[in-house]
Motif scaffolding. Structure first.
Motif, PDB file in Angstrom:
ATOM      1  N   PRO A 206       0.835  -1.207   0.000  1.00 21.64           N
ATOM      2  CA  PRO A 206       0.000   0.000   0.000  1.00 21.64           C
ATOM      3  C   PRO A 206       0.868   1.255   0.000  1.00 21.64           C
ATOM      4  O   PRO A 206       2.006   1.236   0.493  1.00 21.64           O
ATOM      5  N   ALA A 207       0.327   2.323  -0.555  1.00 18.45           N
ATOM      6  CA  ALA A 207       1.099   3.561  -0.643  1.00 18.45           C
ATOM      7  C   ALA A 207       1.414   4.127   0.736  1.00 18.45           C
ATOM      8  O   ALA A 207       2.378   4.862   0.899  1.00 18.45           O
ATOM      9  N   TYR A 493     -11.453   8.834  -3.438  1.00 12.74           N
ATOM     10  CA  TYR A 493     -10.356   9.750  -3.676  1.00 12.74           C
ATOM     11  C   TYR A 493      -9.097   8.950  -3.967  1.00 12.74           C
ATOM     12  O   TYR A 493      -9.031   7.733  -3.747  1.00 12.74           O
ATOM     13  N   ASP A 494      -8.074   9.623  -4.488  1.00 12.93           N
ATOM     14  CA  ASP A 494      -6.803   8.969  -4.802  1.00 12.93           C
ATOM     15  C   ASP A 494      -5.764   9.157  -3.699  1.00 12.93           C
ATOM     16  O   ASP A 494      -5.002   8.251  -3.393  1.00 12.93           O
ATOM     17  N   ILE A 495      -5.719  10.353  -3.130  1.00 12.51           N
ATOM     18  CA  ILE A 495      -4.689  10.670  -2.129  1.00 12.51           C
ATOM     19  C   ILE A 495      -5.341  11.372  -0.947  1.00 12.51           C
ATOM     20  O   ILE A 495      -6.170  12.276  -1.122  1.00 12.51           O
ATOM     21  N   GLN A 496      -4.947  10.955   0.258  1.00 10.83           N
ATOM     22  CA  GLN A 496      -5.386  11.625   1.484  1.00 10.83           C
ATOM     23  C   GLN A 496      -4.177  12.241   2.165  1.00 10.83           C
ATOM     24  O   GLN A 496      -3.149  11.585   2.364  1.00 10.83           O
ATOM     25  N   LEU A 497      -4.294  13.516   2.514  1.00 12.83           N
ATOM     26  CA  LEU A 497      -3.252  14.216   3.265  1.00 12.83           C
ATOM     27  C   LEU A 497      -3.821  14.579   4.626  1.00 12.83           C
ATOM     28  O   LEU A 497      -4.949  15.053   4.726  1.00 12.83           O
ATOM     29  N   ILE A 711       3.104  16.740   7.208  1.00 13.58           N
ATOM     30  CA  ILE A 711       2.004  16.204   6.412  1.00 13.58           C
ATOM     31  C   ILE A 711       2.178  14.697   6.264  1.00 13.58           C
ATOM     32  O   ILE A 711       3.284  14.190   6.097  1.00 13.58           O
ATOM     33  N   HIS A 712       1.063  13.967   6.370  1.00 14.54           N
ATOM     34  CA  HIS A 712       1.074  12.510   6.218  1.00 14.54           C
ATOM     35  C   HIS A 712       0.335  12.175   4.929  1.00 14.54           C
ATOM     36  O   HIS A 712      -0.811  12.574   4.743  1.00 14.54           O
ATOM     37  N   VAL A 713       0.985  11.423   4.026  1.00 19.26           N
ATOM     38  CA  VAL A 713       0.436  11.133   2.699  1.00 19.26           C
ATOM     39  C   VAL A 713      -0.041   9.684   2.640  1.00 19.26           C
ATOM     40  O   VAL A 713       0.713   8.765   2.948  1.00 19.26           O
ATOM     41  N   TYR A 714      -1.311   9.507   2.267  1.00 19.00           N
ATOM     42  CA  TYR A 714      -1.868   8.175   1.988  1.00 19.00           C
ATOM     43  C   TYR A 714      -2.275   8.153   0.519  1.00 19.00           C
ATOM     44  O   TYR A 714      -3.199   8.857   0.117  1.00 19.00           O
ATOM     45  N   ASN A 715      -1.594   7.345  -0.276  1.00 19.20           N
ATOM     46  CA  ASN A 715      -1.978   7.178  -1.673  1.00 19.20           C
ATOM     47  C   ASN A 715      -2.805   5.895  -1.759  1.00 19.20           C
ATOM     48  O   ASN A 715      -2.270   4.793  -1.695  1.00 19.20           O
ATOM     49  N   VAL A 716      -4.110   6.049  -1.889  1.00 16.81           N
ATOM     50  CA  VAL A 716      -5.013   4.892  -1.879  1.00 16.81           C
ATOM     51  C   VAL A 716      -5.477   4.536  -3.291  1.00 16.81           C
ATOM     52  O   VAL A 716      -6.418   3.771  -3.469  1.00 16.81           O
TER      53      VAL A 716
END
Length: 862
Positions: A206-207, A493-497, A711-716
């Motif tokens: 997972p991203a 969504y594609d990315i969560q910050l 910032i915390h990046v989640y690429n889902v």
């Protein structure tokens, strides 16, 4: 061949048109059964291959096995291949991304590297324990530019949560709270390794995972007694007993933990979830029953009309000494001959039809869904045997009743042809209102319907079966899709910050990055409230009846998630649910949209449940209370009143980024200004940004290049894409199934009505001979069509509702949600039934309208 069978074959040859109609009816039925069976096997094969392509092939995993235990696993009769694997973490101090500070080692033996999806982009895969292949993402996200041939020394170990003391897996994000790191790495070995290749980031990573993947090598030949690895087993045969067998093997040889590849095994129809197994079996039984009934109806009508037409022929056989048994066997022999011709052609037609369908579907799923695998025509002995077996069974059932009737026909009745029409005044009596309201033509049409009840009932039965087939299958497919969606997270969504110390200007800067197509900025705060018992959903009321200790002053404590959207996103959301955004920005009373529908998995039963979150009305008010401190010692903590908010709208739609609450919780959606208006402590408000991007990976790289450590990046993107693929693939399958059933139903109706009309040539010639005009004739046919449709709907709709309720109860073993009728499908069926019946009758009438009246009156066979 005896004389009766010879006469039967001769009769079939002489009545070519009637024989052809019967053969076509059986071919359609066999093709339907073959197509459905092949479609099911082929679709499951696609899902299996797609799952293997994305996540590798294994059925059972034995964790932390020793050398001796491994030998026992390899000797087991059910074991086909064993892929060895091990994992570990090492620090990547040069990482640009503070949320990905590790190298994640995934080590395989040679078999493992073949069974798991690893794509080499440069160089090669490791061939011994001193070599590794690194992910391309390491080269682009580390300060050191690693190259093939470089050597590195690393301390490899496991991640542990500092507070909980538990080990952390690759799917668990890096644990930190602001600047405080909540996890640590405990090394167990030091190794010197050489980079021999690079790989594309694997799909199983997972991203948001904290480690960049590194592929290492497990050498079973140098395996020491103190080492332990995971044994990923591919079984020789996947069967339901594998769960018990694996657990017994593990217990016998002291293996502490066994995992099963539930995702892959599910597509084989194997599960250790009893409720899910019951759901699959009951659904399969219902759908197969519906298909068999439809097939029997189609073939029965063909043979029933055939026997009715052959009445004089059978009577003549009886007059020359044929026994009841011989007449009965004559019909069975006819069925055998028809089956011998029709079954091979039907199977071939079903396979060719599905094969052509797959050609078109493959283009769609490859281009639209980015699915790596294609639908392949899977023809197994089981699918052919199922098609042949069901076809033979349906032909036997379809010929049994006509055969019994044929054996009882007396010579005189058969030759005079009086057995089908037995009239009495009561039989054809109609209401006087029919003539007054609709005219003479309607009365004649109704009398025609009543006069020959057998043909009338055969047509109505065909229509009823068609209604039941369509509504049952469409309800089944809609609920199958709904059930699948309930198991998937709504990741739109594609990315969560996320970050708690970001200013609004900083958040807005992320929405302006290249490739970003849509964005939502959200501020989230969690509070509590107390809800009156009368406003609780039924499931909670039931729990309170069993245990009312949870109530406080007669009210139930709820957790409330306040979701504050940026104004533009809130305006879009309000418009999508049909309310005015301006009603929620008033200065006097804060107002919210309440998401009153929730979907969650019950941890106790494993069921996926859909329920109301709250039973309330627009205009009601909710008192918001601050969360109590986590270290309170009182039995009932004191909650501080924050504010009151009014319910401005109720909806079952959730905006982007909002996750469904569980039972005992509710989501409130408000404009971002309302969060400030409510007076929530800013320290309790967390900021999130949700981005949709045309290139999610490039967007993630751009965010990381901004070097913002808060910032915390989640690429889902990959996870969401897999979920959408599954739902779309299921939609292609289910709507293809509905289309197939619809065509079969229409063919059934046309076949029954056109054959019935052809057998009424003498009747229509008589009406024309006594002066009925073409206009009156058309009017009579229109009313007959209406009578057929009304009668069929009066039986078909209640039967369909019963079957739909049965399907709902079957799904209730695993999924729990309210039963609701598909009103649009029902309305569609009502309209289409009248259109099809009318079209079929007019088409059939058009073929005999120009025939000579004298020839029509003399007609006996077609």
């Amino acid at each position: 061949m005896n004389i009766i069978n010879k006469v039967t074959i001769r009769h079939l040859k002489e009545n070519k048109r009637r024989s052809l109609v019967t053969v076509i009816g059986v071919i359609i039925s066999v093709a339907m059964i073959t197509a459905v069976a092949t479609l099911g096997f082929s679709f499951l094969d696609l899902l299996i291959r797609q799952e293997i392509a994305q996540n590798g092939e294994w059925h059972v995993q034995y964790k932390d096995v020793s050398l001796n235990q491994l030998k026992e696993i390899e000797k087991d009769s059910d074991t086909k291949t064993v892929a060895l694997s091990s994992t570990g973490y090492a620090a990547l101090e040069e990482s640009h991304n503070e949320y990905k500070p590790y190298l994640f080692f995934k080590n395989y033996n040679k078999i493992g590297m073949e069974q798991f999806p690893i794509k080499v982009s440069a160089g090669r895969l490791p061939q011994n324990e001193h070599e590794i292949a690194i992910s391309e993402a390491i080269r682009s996200n580390a300060k050191v530019n690693y190259k093939i041939g470089d050597k590195l020394t690393v301390d490899i170990g496991e991640r542990f949560h500092k507070l909980e003391g538990t080990t952390l897996a690759q799917k668990t994000p890096f644990q930190r709270d602001g600047d405080k790191v909540l996890e640590e790495l405990k090394p167990t070995q030091t190794r010197e390794l050489t980079i021999v290749g690079t790989i594309t980031p694997p799909s199983w990573e997972p991203a948001w995972s904290p480690g960049y993947t590194v592929i290492g090598y497990v050498d079973e030949t140098s395996f020491s007694k103190n080492q332990s690895v995971d044994a990923n087993v591919v079984l020789t045969k996947v069967k339901g007993s594998l769960f018990d067998h694996a657990k017994t093997l593990a217990k016998k040889h002291g293996i502490k933990k066994v995992n099963f590849n539930s995702e892959l095994l599910r597509y084989y129809g194997i599960t250790n979830n009893d409720s899910l197994r019951m759901t699959l079996f009951s659904l399969s039984g219902i759908i197969m029953g519906v298909i068999i009934i439809g097939s029997v109806a189609l073939i029965y009508n063909a043979f029933g009309i055939s026997v009715s037409e052959r009445a004089r022929h059978l009577g003549m056989l009886s007059s020359v000494g044929a026994t009841k048994k011989q007449k009965r066997n004559s019909v069975f022999f006819e069925g055998a001959v028809i089956g011998a011709i029709s079954i091979p052609i039907g199977i071939l037609a079903g396979l060719v039809g599905i094969g052509v369908t797959f050609v078109f579907i493959n283009t769609f799923i490859h281009d639209a869904l980015n699915v790596s695998e294609k639908l392949e025509l899977v023809v197994t002995p089981a699918s052919i045997l199922i098609a042949c077996g069901i076809s033979i069974l349906t032909i036997f059932i379809s010929t049994y009743i006509p055969a019994q009737k044929a054996s009882k026909i007396s010579a005189i009745d058969a030759i005079r042809q009086t057995q089908d029409i037995k009239l009495s005044g009561k039989t054809v009596k109609t209401s006087k209102l029919v003539r007054k309201i609709f005219g003479l033509e309607a009365e004649i049409g109704l009398k025609n319907v009543k006069r020959n009840k057998k043909r009338y009932l055969a047509t109505v039965f065909s229509l009823v079966i068609s209604i039941v087939l369509f509504l049952s299958v469409s309800y089944f497919t809609d609920n199958l899709k709904k059930s699948l969606e309930m198991t998937q997270d709504e990741l739109k969504y594609d990315i969560q910050l996320s970050g708690s110390e970001l200013e609004k200007e900083e958040l807005a800067s992320f929405t302006k990055l290249d490739y970003v197509t849509k964005s939502t900025i959200m501020e989230v705060a969690q509070v509590e409230t107390l809800i009156k018992t009368e406003d609780l959903p039924a499931l909670l009321k039931k729990q309170i009846q069993e245990n009312d200790a949870a109530l406080e002053d007669g009210k139930y404590p709820y957790y409330v998630v306040l979701n504050g959207l940026d104004q533009e996103s809130f305006n879009e959301y309000a418009e999508s649910i049909g309310v005015s955004a301006g009603d929620f920005t008033r200065q006097d009373t804060p107002t919210a949209i309440v998401v009153d529908q929730i979907s969650y998995q019950d941890p106790a039963t494993g069921k996926f449940i859909e329920s109301k979150s709250i039973e309330s009305k627009v205009g009601s008010k909710i008192d918001l209370l601050a969360l109590p401190p986590g270290d309170y010692e009182e039995e009932q903590p004191k909650r501080e009143f924050v504010s009151t908010i009014e319910i401005g709208a109720l909806t079952n739609q959730v905006p982007v980024g909002v996750h469904s609450a569980s039972l005992g919780g509710v989501n409130l959606v408000v404009p971002e200004t309302t969060i400030e208006q409510l007076g929530i402590d800013p320290k309790q408000v967390y900021s999130y940004v949700y981005l949709n991007s045309s290139d999610p990976m490039a967007t993630q790289a751009a965010i990381e290049d901004m070097n913002n450590t808060s910032i915390h990046v989640y690429n889902v993107y990959q996870r969401r894409q897999q979920d959408e693929q599954m739902i779309m693939l299921m939609s292609v399958f289910t709507y293809g199934f509905i289309t197939l059933i619809s065509f079969i139903s229409i063919a059934n109706i046309f076949n029954t009505i056109s054959t019935s009309i052809s057998l009424r040539k003498r009747e229509f010639a008589m009406l024309r001979s006594v002066g009925m005009t073409p206009k009156g004739f058309n009017k009579m046919i229109h009313y007959e069509s209406i009578f057929y449709g009304v009668k069929a709907l009066s039986y078909g709709l209640p039967l369909s509702v019963l079957i739909m309720f049965g399907i709902h109860r079957s799904l209730g073993n695993t999924f729990e949600y309210g039963f609701s009728l598909p009103w649009m499908n029902i309305l569609f069926v009502i309209v289409v039934i009248f259109l099809i019946v009318g079209s079929a009758m007019l088409y059939s009438i058009s073929k005999i309208r120009k025939e000579n009246i004298i020839d029509g009156l003399k007609q006996e066979n077609i």
